[in-house]
Design an enzyme around this catalytic site. Sequence first.
Site, mmCIF file in Angstrom:
data_model
loop_
_atom_site.group_PDB
_atom_site.id
_atom_site.type_symbol
_atom_site.label_atom_id
_atom_site.label_comp_id
_atom_site.label_asym_id
_atom_site.label_seq_id
_atom_site.Cartn_x
_atom_site.Cartn_y
_atom_site.Cartn_z
ATOM 1 N N ASP A 167 9.551 5.176 -10.901
ATOM 2 C CA ASP A 167 9.198 5.930 -12.103
ATOM 3 C C ASP A 167 10.050 7.182 -12.275
ATOM 4 O O ASP A 167 10.360 7.588 -13.403
ATOM 5 C CB ASP A 167 7.718 6.309 -12.072
ATOM 6 C CG ASP A 167 6.809 5.121 -12.348
ATOM 7 O OD1 ASP A 167 7.336 4.002 -12.536
ATOM 8 O OD2 ASP A 167 5.572 5.311 -12.376
ATOM 9 N N SER A 183 0.803 -1.208 0.000
ATOM 10 C CA SER A 183 0.000 0.000 0.000
ATOM 11 C C SER A 183 0.844 1.271 0.000
ATOM 12 O O SER A 183 1.505 1.579 -0.983
ATOM 13 C CB SER A 183 -0.977 -0.046 1.176
ATOM 14 O OG SER A 183 -2.054 0.827 0.965
ATOM 15 N N LYS A 214 -0.879 -4.385 -3.067
ATOM 16 C CA LYS A 214 -2.121 -3.761 -2.618
ATOM 17 C C LYS A 214 -2.116 -2.292 -3.053
ATOM 18 O O LYS A 214 -1.579 -1.426 -2.382
ATOM 19 C CB LYS A 214 -2.279 -3.851 -1.105
ATOM 20 C CG LYS A 214 -3.595 -3.230 -0.643
ATOM 21 C CD LYS A 214 -3.637 -3.033 0.841
ATOM 22 C CE LYS A 214 -4.875 -2.230 1.213
ATOM 23 N NZ LYS A 214 -4.832 -0.852 0.673
#
Length: 541
Positions: A451, A440, A465
């Site tokens: 990224d 999460s 998740k």
Amino acid sequence: MDLTTVTDRFSNVFKLGVGLGLWLSLSASVICAEELADVQAAVSSGSQLEEERSWKEAVDFYKRALKQFPETDSLSRGLRRSQFQFSIARRYSDDTFLRTLKPMSKDAAMALYDDVLTNVQNYYVDPINTTSLVAHGTESLWLALGNPRFLEENLFGASQERLQRLRRDLYERFWNKNVNGVAGARQLVSEVCDLCRQSVGLEAGPIVMEYVFGACNCLDDYSNVLSPGKKQDLFGNIKGEFVGIGIVMEADTGKGMSLSQVLPESPAAEAGLRRGDHITAVDGKDCRMMSTEEAAGLLAGRSGSRVALEVSRKDTSTFNVNCTRREVKVKSIPVYKMIDAAQGIAYIQMTGFQQSTVAEMDQALNDLNRQGMRSLIWDLRENPGGLLTAAIEVLDRFLEEGVIVSTRGRAGDQNMTYTAHKPGTWNTRIVLLIDENSASASEIVAGAIHDHKRGVIVGRTSFGKWSVQSIFDARYSTAIRLTTAKFYSPNGHTWGKIGLQPDVVVQNGPETRLLGEVDVENDPDLREALRQLENREFTKR
């Protein structure tokens, strides 16, 4: 959880990117799925656990078996049954449920049911029709009528013949019956209450509660109704404080309460308890066959009160300790330190994202900077997540510009894009450690680091998740936790049920890893992180 308050006619709403509930552990006597020869052997072993009413072990077993034999209907049905039965058993081990929710009048219980239906239909990430919500409540009641804990509390001594007839009537008259809206749901549940009262004398409160809690059985694993006690526990975790002895435990059937964590500077740590110990008795009461909730009830108490524990430790005999309960403050950063002062390599272990996390991170970075930090190993292994805003604010310390994370849901306020700000950015080189239990909010961090090419990620594939839960305050001190959005990395990726792969895979992590301790020699992940930082080709932006 976003502590900005959004008010609707039912509740205050909070957002969180948190995810892992209690881990379920198999007892030593249970066959591991990897040892099974075929599907039939798996089904037979699972059925045996169900017959023994070992719901926790059955859930974990079926999950393991489905990894070996995916898309097997009989195993999926077994998992579903066991999960629902485990939920019922946990409810009936929850003192706040038994005291405040089960005895409710029909009208009071129906009002809470209205809250659940309305919030699910307005805010859950995917559209859910009322018929499905009601049908899962009917199924939960049908299963409860065969659950020993439910029967002991509500229908002790009831005729088995009448119970079987009632279950047959429920199936024939109400199974998947089409309903129209909240009014139609109320009408059906009212009819079921009348049937149960006439058949076996069952009161309305326990009946409606199966519809209240059972409605979430058609949602994802992270959505559920919280009893007053569970709500209090959740907000204690968010604040990072509670009254107790400072342990994280899970029932290990036949052995007692297995300690998965002992919090630093807690009463349990001061008494010498360690991760891997088993509590076998609490104040003289044997807890080796208790559920986690039952044992937690024995351990609860006022600040300043004492509790006597009998503890077993591997390779040693059983011993006794006494702990004095007190307010325990849980740090999200239990340790930070320089692990190579000559090279300026610092280490931060972060175990959650809570209200204090940003302040803790700022203090750690400033202290380490004064000690000569030039590179940072940021450890998010076993970090299950926490507050969405905490993850965003911490990441903003390391990104100069661009998207940090975006969320998308059905409700308008769930569609957000969060961006970085240049002031206050640290340009420190980063190696991020993750593992299969990094979930999460931890995955928000990993996705942004990945990224933006901000650092190297080392370890194992994360949990997977990629969803946001919101907490809706409801009546009678309860709450409704719903998945209201999915989150996406800066490049628009979401790795739900897949997990994010690290740049550098370390097949096996440390055998034991204690909270608040750093052991470079016996930690393969840490050794690889150091090797990456020594590599001259290490890049960052």
